[in-house]
Write an enzyme that holds these catalytic residues in place. Structure first.
Site, short mmCIF file in Angstrom:
data_model
loop_
_atom_site.label_atom_id
_atom_site.label_comp_id
_atom_site.label_asym_id
_atom_site.label_seq_id
_atom_site.Cartn_x
_atom_site.Cartn_y
_atom_site.Cartn_z
N ARG A 1 47.39 51.81 75.98
CA ARG A 1 48.41 52.15 74.77
C ARG A 1 48.24 51.14 73.87
NH1 ARG A 1 52.82 55.08 78.57
NH2 ARG A 1 52.09 57.14 78.45
N LYS B 1 53.77 73.28 88.40
CA LYS B 1 55.01 74.48 88.31
C LYS B 1 55.08 75.26 87.22
CE LYS B 1 57.88 71.61 91.23
NZ LYS B 1 59.20 70.66 91.20
N GLY C 1 49.99 64.61 80.77
CA GLY C 1 49.62 63.34 81.23
C GLY C 1 48.28 63.54 82.52
N GLY D 1 54.76 64.03 77.82
CA GLY D 1 55.91 64.85 77.53
C GLY D 1 55.82 65.31 76.06
P1 ADP Z 1 50.24 67.54 83.08
O1 ADP Z 1 50.61 66.47 83.43
O2 ADP Z 1 48.69 67.57 82.79
O3 ADP Z 1 51.07 68.57 82.13
P2 ADP Z 1 51.20 68.74 85.40
O4 ADP Z 1 52.14 67.60 85.72
O5 ADP Z 1 51.98 70.10 85.16
O6 ADP Z 1 50.07 68.62 84.36
O7 ADP Z 1 50.52 69.06 87.01
C1 ADP Z 1 49.60 68.08 87.49
C2 ADP Z 1 49.58 68.15 89.02
O8 ADP Z 1 49.59 69.58 89.45
C3 ADP Z 1 48.57 67.55 89.80
O9 ADP Z 1 49.02 66.28 90.47
C4 ADP Z 1 48.05 68.36 90.53
O10 ADP Z 1 47.72 67.86 91.85
C5 ADP Z 1 48.99 69.34 90.56
N1 ADP Z 1 48.41 70.62 91.04
C6 ADP Z 1 47.14 71.51 90.72
N2 ADP Z 1 46.98 72.55 91.33
C7 ADP Z 1 47.99 72.64 92.15
C8 ADP Z 1 48.12 73.59 93.35
N3 ADP Z 1 47.31 74.58 93.64
N4 ADP Z 1 49.23 73.19 94.31
C9 ADP Z 1 49.94 72.13 94.17
N5 ADP Z 1 49.85 71.29 93.17
C10 ADP Z 1 48.96 71.57 92.32
MG MG Z 2 52.41 65.82 84.86
#
Ligand code: ADP
Ligand code: MG
Length: 422
Positions: free
Chosen positions: A40, A226, A379, A402
């Site tokens: 960063r 989620k 992230g 975010g």
């Molecule tokens: P981002 O930060 O890119 O927006 P998220 O925070 O929504 O992404 O999700 C990332 C997390 O989702 C990772 O830590 C990953 O392990 C988890 N993940 C991906 N697929 C699954 C799954 N099938 N079951 C549980 N967790 C999952």
């Molecule tokens: Mg995340």
């Protein structure tokens, strides 16, 4: 929201004092306080260097972590963690603040710039104001952690006014914080001409461009853990995209909504109706909505669990979906082949465990040679692409977790809205 904002190149900064909001919220080693990743700080260098080269005096600022700005809030927080409030002293509080001082950032920034960075002992107190007043063109100083001021997160106009009074111009380059209406990210723009630095400019051009007028077909790949954290993103992208690909943990709430059996997979029962609604919305809008035909499952959530590939609609009771399967990988690679733009948010599986990283890796691989404009937001998605070695193959990896999500939700970003329109 208008994404066409004035940048540092649109104004004259020579001889001016520039208050520059950076995102120096760097990860630190818990024990030693050493900066564990200076990405960063490096990301801020082009704007800083440009301002210094133009003969501006740069007053940089940033937040770091979540300090307690008052002794009372410190005591409250510690009590929540089970500490005895009566045993806490002002000394303890000051010690906790010291851990979140930006002094290590000033030192690292100085090494990277090859010139001194003057560190202020406060944000708008006597030390900062005296040092800002004495600052010469071509010099740079760094204010202390903006969240040491209790007015920062409340966007207190008095604090914003004090910060603004040290400078002639406000430049924002903290994309990671533009979704927050704080004194240093938005409030100050009420008192100074406000423009973007190069980091924010690039985010607006590429993500803003893809949302407002994408090169089609636009394929959105949505995954992660989620559904509930991605509702806004799914809903907004359903209005814009030609195809939506679903992967990751959110898959199984969709599968359940379609009448499938998901075993022990991540399931958000409260969001079943929402998923049904989204499936219907996709139909109504003629958006192709792809779910993984197969999933790589396991009996427990662990790195050494035995991976088993099954039909996503029929996951056995004692198993959970951990990654998209080989049929889904082939279908998803095919879906992005002729895309004009791909927006990707959310890993396809639990990529942190090598046995369940294949889906995320395959999607990254497909994006790396599909010829489309490829944009990564979120992230964990950015971390996954980096970790799997595809970072330099993408058009753009957003620097704001975010912030990039809220951007994709189509929300107004206070730290962008406050900048001058072109
Ligand atoms: P981002 O930060 O890119 O927006 P998220 O925070 O929504 O992404 O999700 C990332 C997390 O989702 C990772 O830590 C990953 O392990 C988890 N993940 C991906 N697929 C699954 C799954 N099938 N079951 C549980 N967790 C999952
Ligand atoms: Mg995340």
């Amino acid at each position: 929201m208008n994404y066409n904002k004035k940048t540092v190149k649109d104004i004259d900064v020579a001889g001016k004092k520039v208050l520059l909001r950076c995102d120096f919220n760097v990860p630190q080693d818990k024990a030693t306080g050493a900066i564990t990743d200076d990405k960063r700080i490096r990301a801020a260098l082009p704007t800083i260097q440009y301002l210094l080269d133009q003969g501006a005096a740069v007053i940089a600022c940033s937040h770091l972590g979540k300090p307690n700005a008052t002794f009372d809030s410190f005591v409250k927080k510690q009590a929540e963690k089970g500490k005895d409030p009566a045993a806490l002293t002002e000394e303890d509080w000051k010690k906790s603040l010291k851990k979140l001082s930006l002094a290590p950032v000033a030192q690292r920034l100085s090494e990277l710039l090859g010139k001194p960075v003057i560190m202020a002992a406060d944000v708008v107190g006597p030390d900062a104001t005296a040092k800002a007043a004495a600052l010469q063109p071509g010099q740079i100083m760094l204010l202390e952690n903006t969240r040491f001021e209790k007015g920062e997160t409340k966007n207190d106009p008095e604090l914003a006014k004090k910060m603004a009074s040290m400078a002639d111009v406000y430049v924002s380059d903290a994309f990671g914080a533009v979704h927050r209406a704080h004194a240093s990210t938005a409030g100050v723009a009420d008192y100074l001409p406000a423009v973007s630095g190069f980091l924010i400019q690039k985010e607006l051009e590429i993500i803003g461009g893809a949302l407002a007028d994408p090169k089609r077909p636009l394929v959105a790949i949505l995954g992660g853990s989620k559904v509930s954290s991605k509702i806004g993103v799914i809903n907004n992208l359903l209005n814009i995209a030609d195809t939506i690909i679903i992967g990751g943990g959110m898959t199984y709430t969709f599968i359940k909504a379609m009448g499938g059996s998901v075993g022990k997979s991540l399931l958000e029962a409260d969001w079943l109706d929402y998923c049904k609604e989204m499936i219907q919305k996709a139909k109504d809008k003629g958006v192709k909505l792809l779910l993984p035909e197969d999933s790589v499952c396991a009996k427990e959530f662990s790195a050494d669990a035995q991976p088993v590939t099954v039909d996503s609609m029929n996951i056995p009771d004692d198993m959970m979906g951990m990654d998209i399967g080989p049929k889904a990988i082939a279908a998803y690679a095919d879906a992005v082949k002729d895309a004009g733009t791909v927006i990707w948010n959310g890993p396809m599986g639990v990529f942190e465990f090598p046995a369940f990283a294949a889906g995320t890796k395959a999607v990254a691989e497909a994006l790396s040679h599909c010829g489309a404009i490829t944009i990564i937001g979120g992230g964990d998605s950015a971390a996954a692409v980096q970790q799997l070695g595809y970072a330099d193959k993408m058009t753009h990896i957003s620097t704001g977790g975010g912030a990039s999500l809220e951007f994709m939700e189509g929300k107004e970003l206070p730290g962008v809205a406050c900048l001058l329109d072109k």
